[in-house]
Design an enzyme around this catalytic site. Structure first.
Site, short mmCIF file in Angstrom:
data_model
loop_
_atom_site.label_atom_id
_atom_site.label_comp_id
_atom_site.label_asym_id
_atom_site.label_seq_id
_atom_site.Cartn_x
_atom_site.Cartn_y
_atom_site.Cartn_z
N LYS A 73 3.36 -4.84 -9.67
CA LYS A 73 3.20 -6.13 -10.49
C LYS A 73 2.38 -6.83 -9.99
CE LYS A 73 7.85 -5.53 -11.90
NZ LYS A 73 9.23 -6.09 -11.96
N GLY A 74 2.41 -6.79 -8.27
CA GLY A 74 1.81 -8.10 -7.63
C GLY A 74 0.65 -8.56 -7.91
N ASP A 77 -0.99 -3.57 3.31
CA ASP A 77 -0.12 -3.60 4.34
C ASP A 77 -0.27 -2.39 5.08
OD1 ASP A 77 1.84 -4.85 5.98
OD2 ASP A 77 3.57 -4.63 4.25
C1 PRP Z 1 2.92 -4.16 -2.65
C2 PRP Z 1 1.57 -4.47 -3.06
C3 PRP Z 1 0.96 -3.13 -2.73
C4 PRP Z 1 1.87 -2.42 -1.66
C5 PRP Z 1 1.00 -2.60 -0.43
O1 PRP Z 1 3.75 -3.78 -3.92
O2 PRP Z 1 1.27 -4.77 -4.31
O3 PRP Z 1 1.17 -2.08 -3.90
O4 PRP Z 1 3.18 -3.20 -1.56
O5 PRP Z 1 1.92 -2.23 0.62
P1 PRP Z 1 1.51 -0.89 1.84
O6 PRP Z 1 0.08 -1.27 1.89
O7 PRP Z 1 2.30 -1.12 2.69
O8 PRP Z 1 1.91 0.33 0.83
P2 PRP Z 1 5.15 -3.74 -3.88
O9 PRP Z 1 5.67 -2.34 -3.82
O10 PRP Z 1 5.89 -4.98 -3.30
O11 PRP Z 1 5.30 -4.00 -5.60
P3 PRP Z 1 5.15 -5.12 -6.70
O12 PRP Z 1 3.58 -5.19 -6.69
O13 PRP Z 1 5.53 -4.63 -7.89
O14 PRP Z 1 5.54 -6.22 -5.99
#
Ligand code: PRP
Length: 180
Positions: A42-43, A102
């Site tokens: 969703k982010g 990340d």
């Molecule tokens: C976050 C972001 C990326 C991921 C990055 O999503 O949107 O998809 O984490 O992290 P990484 O590089 O360590 O893999 P999240 O899982 O928090 O879900 P969201 O987008 O629904 O908030």
């Protein structure tokens, strides 16, 4: 300022300025290519909504929903596709739009999956890049801001599904979570 918000890292104005620049660069790079922008839910939903309004060439839009973190703040490495693309991306110029890269585990996995569908090109655009935590190296074509190893929320980013609606990006104080 809301409880548990430590410090504003990027104000709404900072973000708008940067997103405007990114939109103009993408417009110029993809002119004539009819790109497909893929928002990762969703982010990225606020970022992509603002970004596409700063792009002045024709584009298509699609979304994928994946799950990587669950309800925690650390990446598990387990990535699940919750919603796949509606569009066929074969021979299309595809730009993946993320809120944050990340560890890179999420996009590392997604990049391989999408690459296997043989797009004409596949690039990554992220609003935030936290390189200190990288495990999987990725080619990031467009990056809004680099951030240090600190947990951030707002402008689409959550902590336990909260704070996505903040108009700025802020550092979260992880104590006293009960009251957030
Ligand atoms: C976050 C972001 C990326 C991921 C990055 O999503 O949107 O998809 O984490 O992290 P990484 O590089 O360590 O893999 P999240 O899982 O928090 O879900 P969201 O987008 O629904 O908030």
């Amino acid at each position: 300022m809301r409880d548990n918000i430590d410090e504003i890292l990027f104000s709404a104005e900072d973000i708008l300025n940067r997103v405007t620049d990114m939109g103009l660069t993408i417009s110029s790079d993809y002119r004539g290519l009819d790109p497909l922008l893929v928002g990762i839910l969703k982010g990225s939903f606020i970022f992509i909504a603002d970004l596409i309004r700063k792009i002045n060439i024709p584009i298509n839009l699609d979304f994928m929903a994946i799950s990587s973190y669950g309800n925690n703040i650390d990446s598990s490495g387990v990535v699940r596709i919750l919603k796949d693309l509606d569009e066929n991306i074969s021979e299309r110029h595809v730009l993946i739009v993320e809120d944050i890269v990340d560890t890179g585990l999420t996009l590392g996995y997604l990049f391989q999956i999408l690459q296997a569908r043989r797009p004409a090109s596949l690039k990554i655009c992220t609003l935030l890049d936290r390189p200190t935590r990288r495990i999987v190296e990725l080619p990031i074509a467009y990056s809004g801001f680099q951030i240090p190893d600190t947990f951030v929320v707002g402008y689409g980013l959550d902590y336990r599904q909260r704070y996505r609606n903040l108009p700025y990006i802020a550092k979260l104080r992880l104590k006293n979570e009960k009251n957030n």
